[in-house]
Design a protein around this motif. Sequence first.
Motif, PDB file in Angstrom:
ATOM      1  N   THR A 381       0.851  -1.193   0.000  1.00 42.52           N
ATOM      2  CA  THR A 381       0.000   0.000   0.000  1.00 42.52           C
ATOM      3  C   THR A 381       0.873   1.225   0.000  1.00 42.52           C
ATOM      4  O   THR A 381       2.109   1.131   0.052  1.00 42.52           O
ATOM      5  CB  THR A 381      -0.914   0.012   1.231  1.00 42.52           C
ATOM      6  OG1 THR A 381      -0.083   0.043   2.395  1.00 42.52           O
ATOM      7  CG2 THR A 381      -1.795  -1.224   1.280  1.00 42.52           C
ATOM      8  N   ASP A 383       1.674   3.268   2.264  1.00 38.88           N
ATOM      9  CA  ASP A 383       2.542   3.505   3.422  1.00 38.88           C
ATOM     10  C   ASP A 383       3.433   2.308   3.724  1.00 38.88           C
ATOM     11  O   ASP A 383       3.979   2.185   4.820  1.00 38.88           O
ATOM     12  CB  ASP A 383       1.683   3.843   4.653  1.00 38.88           C
ATOM     13  CG  ASP A 383       0.689   2.741   4.950  1.00 38.88           C
ATOM     14  OD1 ASP A 383       0.714   1.710   4.254  1.00 38.88           O
ATOM     15  OD2 ASP A 383      -0.127   2.933   5.884  1.00 38.88           O
ATOM     16  N   GLN A 385       2.594  -0.811   4.110  1.00 41.77           N
ATOM     17  CA  GLN A 385       1.938  -1.946   4.744  1.00 41.77           C
ATOM     18  C   GLN A 385       1.471  -2.929   3.678  1.00 41.77           C
ATOM     19  O   GLN A 385       1.373  -2.608   2.503  1.00 41.77           O
ATOM     20  CB  GLN A 385       0.753  -1.466   5.579  1.00 41.77           C
ATOM     21  CG  GLN A 385       1.157  -0.602   6.758  1.00 41.77           C
ATOM     22  CD  GLN A 385      -0.056  -0.160   7.541  1.00 41.77           C
ATOM     23  OE1 GLN A 385      -1.172  -0.337   7.092  1.00 41.77           O
ATOM     24  NE2 GLN A 385       0.184   0.410   8.708  1.00 41.77           N
ATOM     25  N   ALA A 398     -11.916  -3.555   9.499  1.00 41.14           N
ATOM     26  CA  ALA A 398     -11.066  -2.469  10.021  1.00 41.14           C
ATOM     27  C   ALA A 398     -10.182  -1.901   8.922  1.00 41.14           C
ATOM     28  O   ALA A 398      -9.984  -0.685   8.819  1.00 41.14           O
ATOM     29  CB  ALA A 398     -10.210  -2.978  11.168  1.00 41.14           C
ATOM     30  N   GLU A 399      -9.671  -2.789   8.074  1.00 38.19           N
ATOM     31  CA  GLU A 399      -8.809  -2.337   6.993  1.00 38.19           C
ATOM     32  C   GLU A 399      -9.598  -1.534   5.966  1.00 38.19           C
ATOM     33  O   GLU A 399      -9.121  -0.530   5.430  1.00 38.19           O
ATOM     34  CB  GLU A 399      -8.153  -3.552   6.332  1.00 38.19           C
ATOM     35  CG  GLU A 399      -7.112  -3.170   5.291  1.00 38.19           C
ATOM     36  CD  GLU A 399      -6.444  -4.400   4.701  1.00 38.19           C
ATOM     37  OE1 GLU A 399      -5.506  -4.216   3.926  1.00 38.19           O
ATOM     38  OE2 GLU A 399      -6.874  -5.528   5.021  1.00 38.19           O
ATOM     39  N   LYS A 400     -10.840  -1.953   5.719  1.00 41.80           N
ATOM     40  CA  LYS A 400     -11.673  -1.238   4.766  1.00 41.80           C
ATOM     41  C   LYS A 400     -11.988   0.165   5.270  1.00 41.80           C
ATOM     42  O   LYS A 400     -12.002   1.134   4.501  1.00 41.80           O
ATOM     43  CB  LYS A 400     -12.961  -2.017   4.522  1.00 41.80           C
ATOM     44  CG  LYS A 400     -13.752  -1.520   3.319  1.00 41.80           C
ATOM     45  CD  LYS A 400     -14.893  -2.457   2.984  1.00 41.80           C
ATOM     46  CE  LYS A 400     -15.631  -1.981   1.739  1.00 41.80           C
ATOM     47  NZ  LYS A 400     -16.756  -2.890   1.384  1.00 41.80           N
ATOM     48  N   ARG A 401     -12.253   0.269   6.583  1.00 46.02           N
ATOM     49  CA  ARG A 401     -12.494   1.609   7.155  1.00 46.02           C
ATOM     50  C   ARG A 401     -11.276   2.503   6.982  1.00 46.02           C
ATOM     51  O   ARG A 401     -11.396   3.695   6.711  1.00 46.02           O
ATOM     52  CB  ARG A 401     -12.860   1.484   8.641  1.00 46.02           C
ATOM     53  CG  ARG A 401     -14.278   1.020   8.897  1.00 46.02           C
ATOM     54  CD  ARG A 401     -14.718   1.397  10.311  1.00 46.02           C
ATOM     55  NE  ARG A 401     -13.842   0.820  11.313  1.00 46.02           N
ATOM     56  CZ  ARG A 401     -14.051  -0.338  11.933  1.00 46.02           C
ATOM     57  NH1 ARG A 401     -15.138  -1.053  11.629  1.00 46.02           N
ATOM     58  NH2 ARG A 401     -13.214  -0.787  12.837  1.00 46.02           N
ATOM     59  N   GLU A 402     -10.082   1.910   7.159  1.00 50.67           N
ATOM     60  CA  GLU A 402      -8.860   2.693   7.012  1.00 50.67           C
ATOM     61  C   GLU A 402      -8.696   3.184   5.577  1.00 50.67           C
ATOM     62  O   GLU A 402      -8.318   4.343   5.340  1.00 50.67           O
ATOM     63  CB  GLU A 402      -7.657   1.835   7.415  1.00 50.67           C
ATOM     64  CG  GLU A 402      -6.335   2.599   7.357  1.00 50.67           C
ATOM     65  CD  GLU A 402      -5.160   1.714   7.735  1.00 50.67           C
ATOM     66  OE1 GLU A 402      -4.027   2.122   7.446  1.00 50.67           O
ATOM     67  OE2 GLU A 402      -5.380   0.626   8.294  1.00 50.67           O
ATOM     68  N   LEU A 403      -9.016   2.332   4.624  1.00 46.67           N
ATOM     69  CA  LEU A 403      -8.930   2.739   3.222  1.00 46.67           C
ATOM     70  C   LEU A 403      -9.944   3.841   2.903  1.00 46.67           C
ATOM     71  O   LEU A 403      -9.644   4.797   2.182  1.00 46.67           O
ATOM     72  CB  LEU A 403      -9.165   1.532   2.320  1.00 46.67           C
ATOM     73  CG  LEU A 403      -8.013   0.522   2.209  1.00 46.67           C
ATOM     74  CD1 LEU A 403      -8.476  -0.716   1.473  1.00 46.67           C
ATOM     75  CD2 LEU A 403      -6.818   1.152   1.506  1.00 46.67           C
ATOM     76  N   ALA A 405     -11.157   6.042   4.995  1.00 47.41           N
ATOM     77  CA  ALA A 405     -10.688   7.285   5.618  1.00 47.41           C
ATOM     78  C   ALA A 405      -9.625   7.940   4.755  1.00 47.41           C
ATOM     79  O   ALA A 405      -9.586   9.168   4.601  1.00 47.41           O
ATOM     80  CB  ALA A 405     -10.154   7.000   7.015  1.00 47.41           C
ATOM     81  N   ARG A 406      -8.738   7.096   4.153  1.00 48.14           N
ATOM     82  CA  ARG A 406      -7.687   7.630   3.296  1.00 48.14           C
ATOM     83  C   ARG A 406      -8.289   8.266   2.044  1.00 48.14           C
ATOM     84  O   ARG A 406      -7.840   9.319   1.578  1.00 48.14           O
ATOM     85  CB  ARG A 406      -6.716   6.508   2.926  1.00 48.14           C
ATOM     86  CG  ARG A 406      -5.463   6.996   2.216  1.00 48.14           C
ATOM     87  CD  ARG A 406      -4.527   5.844   1.945  1.00 48.14           C
ATOM     88  NE  ARG A 406      -4.189   5.150   3.177  1.00 48.14           N
ATOM     89  CZ  ARG A 406      -3.615   3.949   3.221  1.00 48.14           C
ATOM     90  NH1 ARG A 406      -3.344   3.314   2.099  1.00 48.14           N
ATOM     91  NH2 ARG A 406      -3.332   3.392   4.378  1.00 48.14           N
TER      92      ARG A 406
END
Length: 726
Positions: A381, A383, A385, A398-403, A405-406
Amino acid sequence: MPQNPDLAAERRYLAKADERLETMRRSARETMEIALSTPRGGTPQARAERDVIVRQCLARLEQLEIGDQALTFGGIDYGEPLGSVCTYHIGRLAVADENMEPLVVDWRAPVAEPFYRATGKEPMGLTRRRHFALGHKTLEAIEDEYLGVFEGPKGHDSGDEVILAGPGALFAAMTRPRSGRMADIVSTIQGQQDEIIRAPLAGIHVVQGGPGTGKTAVALHRAAYLLYTHRMRLERQGVLVVAPNRTFARYIDQVLPSLGETGVQIMTLTGLAGFGEVELSESVGEARLKGDLRMAAFVAKAVRDRERPTRRSVDIPMGAFLVTVLPQETADAVSAAKRRSGPHNTRRRFLESALAQKVVEKYLVKKDQGSRDANTSSLPTGDGQVVTKIEGFDPARAEKRELMARVRQSLEFQSLVERIWPILTPQALLDDLFSHFPLIRLAGKGILTEDEMRLLFRRRDSNEGRTAWSKSDAILLNEAKLHLGSCSSKAHEEERRYGHIIVDEAQDLSPMAARMVGRYSLSSSMTLVGDIAQATSPFGIRPWTEIVSPMPKSDSFEIFELRVNYRTPQEVMDVAGALVRVAFPDLRTPISIRRTGNPVTLFRVINEDFTKLLAKVVEAEVEMVFPGTVAVIVPEQEKADYLEDLSKAGLDASPLADAKLAVISAQEAKGMEFDSVVISGADHLLYPRSTNLQALFVAMTRTTNRLLFLHNKDVPDVIVDLLTQK
């Protein structure tokens, strides 16, 4: 009033009541001082209790403060004329002696109602009603009325016959010089007025009253009565008084404190709208159009027009990929957001989330395809990760929420959302709308005519730091705020609504203004006061059914009519009534109860210098009614010239309607009263011509004593004919 044998005894009783009131104030101050002197530390409960005591004491002191008004103004005797009698003294506040026996009964208490309502035909258990004539706080005379078996009043007004309660006290109050501030009428309320004051809280009550009928004072006393009767409810929900302008708000602001009530909020229509004071003047045509109820649909359509999908695809960078958002995808997101409830700015968060989710899903598809092409199970990704491929291309929550937000932090994505569904303030919406004719045409299609759309257009001045708004604009801004909601990221905050609303000069409410006022009512509990004969708005004279119709629950309002003019002398009403009946023969004017012996006077300017004659007339009137008030009522556009002329003549004139010598327009004079009125430029007090007669009627009926015209063939013929015939 003749000398009464009870005068000395009543003076002693009133002095005792005043002393007891001062004792109550002193007790509240001492309790507060004790609470404030305690150490500031202690437990949270102790600190909270101390704060409660201080707040209660401050509220009590505020309630007990009646200024320089007399505490008690009359009394009533219950009982048989030849048997035992129970006497109550009526006053502004309830005061009890050391043993908690009542010395003074609050005028709003049920036991005090017969003081205002009892008549010879319906004594309501009274044998006597007593009115006090007070000079400042000194009892000067007593007026007694005997009811029941004794000869006395035969009832309050019936048809054209008017019989008054406490006529001596009433006439004394009417002839007292004006001070530039409205005084309460608590000591002289008449039966018909009391019926309105004590009407139920629920529903819309319209008070139709001509000049001098006391409709404004009645409405303010109604506010005090409702707060007394429904204290628990209305102290929490609030009572609002909507005044026609700031000058009038200042004029009435001492009435409620003199009645022991300080919690009522007084504001103007523009203050209620919530966008500051207005600066821009507008034509009659603009004001009429912007006040039309169709503007509600126009503003709503203008907001919907700003919720629009893109016509072209937009690329959003995501790591090593570009995610393309198609026009149909933005259309689907807009359609889904429009189906949700809530204001425009709040629903933007849903649209933003829906689009971000679509971008993430498309990114994951691209990423997975890239992984297959590279024959690997993971991709770096942005960053560094690693995101592990999950069967079905559904990453961990959780990962989808992070994406997401980005994505939402991306400048390109925010630019896309802003084009589709911009965050809007009411000012930005209307400023853009009125300065771009294509936007006006888009919003007005099927709602407004082409000419009306052009009337709304105004070119934006790029040199101005901010947009100026008119009174009608302020109400449209409030309407826009209803559809837009808050610009903050927090949940939509509802504006304060009130348990009871009083609107003065309600006959001039535009449909959009009436709609706005209605939104601030919690349960459609309102009192609207006005006189359709004094309607000077661009909407002219309308029936109350039309004025009230934009408000909620308007199909069941009740009308009360005040028919007795206590202020305006009969000499003035004879002429003013004849004037208004020229245009509106079916309108009824109120019955004046007194004459002053001062005829309406015409000063015709022929060879004499106008400015010198004006100064002579005004100076003579100031001396004649001293220490009362004089108003020079002139056309709005000529106020500055008149002020300058009087200033050069050495007269201290003010542009404020509550001054001792005021130079004001007919619109500013509404609701006010003066000992003497001088009218100049009568034919031009207000435009358009359709409302000119009403404006002149308003100006003429502001006086309690003397009325003069200064003119040079600019007085309507009907007035000249009436006065020259005499």
